[in-house]
Design an enzyme around this catalytic site. Structure first.
Site, PDB file in Angstrom:
ATOM      1  N   CYS A 130       0.823  -1.207   0.000  1.00  0.00           N
ATOM      2  CA  CYS A 130       0.000   0.000   0.000  1.00  0.00           C
ATOM      3  C   CYS A 130       0.859   1.259   0.000  1.00  0.00           C
ATOM      4  O   CYS A 130       0.396   2.326  -0.384  1.00  0.00           O
ATOM      5  CB  CYS A 130      -0.995  -0.013   1.157  1.00  0.00           C
ATOM      6  SG  CYS A 130      -0.270  -0.293   2.771  1.00  0.00           S
ATOM      7  N   GLU A 157      13.021   1.056  -2.521  1.00  0.00           N
ATOM      8  CA  GLU A 157      12.687   0.594  -3.867  1.00  0.00           C
ATOM      9  C   GLU A 157      13.183   1.544  -4.959  1.00  0.00           C
ATOM     10  O   GLU A 157      12.856   1.380  -6.131  1.00  0.00           O
ATOM     11  CB  GLU A 157      11.176   0.391  -3.964  1.00  0.00           C
ATOM     12  CG  GLU A 157      10.687  -0.645  -2.965  1.00  0.00           C
ATOM     13  CD  GLU A 157       9.196  -0.900  -3.033  1.00  0.00           C
ATOM     14  OE1 GLU A 157       8.550  -0.500  -4.024  1.00  0.00           O
ATOM     15  OE2 GLU A 157       8.680  -1.516  -2.088  1.00  0.00           O
TER      16      GLU A 157
END
Length: 169
Positions: A130, A157
């Site tokens: 999320c 990321e």
């Protein structure tokens, strides 16, 4: 149903991992709102295989060596929530989507606010990513672990994140 849990320390604070007999059911934040994820009775278990796998995979993710989780998941929620959470699992590592994009993906193009509400109740944060859902303006919006944690996860990321600007009315 009685759930098993174990706690782990992480770069985003203490996390409580919760599992059923069939899969990981929740990752709870240190200061989580008790109404965000409603579970039944929980018993601490340091030897459960699902919890051990979840912790090992989360540690590898935080270390930057894991981009895809394989621990079995057991989502508890409404059919709509489960459709949103399933869509979260399709967002590739290092990419983001807006609430509107998720709404269109699940075939409910006018439900971006409902998608936001379901996203906010995602019981398996990080693994069901999320944190990869951002505002339509590209800025960070609400996150159960806090916006700093969301930015940190996106940073792992390789995504440069920014806090959403308040909308002027």
């Amino acid at each position: 149903m009685t759930y098993l849990f174990r706690k782990m320390f992480s770069p985003v604070g203490e996390l409580t991992l919760v599992a059923s007999d069939t899969g990981l059911t929740a990752i709870l934040w240190e200061n989580d709102d008790p109404d965000r994820v409603r579970l039944g009775a929980m018993i601490e278990d340091g030897n459960d295989a699902i919890l051990a796998a979840a912790e090992q995979q989360l540690r590898a993710y935080f270390a930057g060596t894991l981009t895809t989780f394989t621990v079995p998941l057991d989502f508890q929620g409404t059919d709509f929530q489960k459709s949103v959470w399933a869509a979260l699992l399709t967002i590739p590592f290092g990419e983001t989507r807006s609430y509107g994009e998720i709404a269109r993906q699940i075939g409910r193009p006018s439900a971006s606010r409902a998608v936001g509400a379901a996203n906010g109740r995602n019981p398996i944060s990080i693994i069901a990513p999320c944190h990869r859902v951002i505002g339509s303006n590209g800025g960070l919006t609400g996150f159960a672990g806090g916006l700093e944690a969301k930015a940190f996860l996106l940073g792992i990321e390789g995504h440069e994140a920014r806090v959403a600007e308040p909308m002027l009315v």
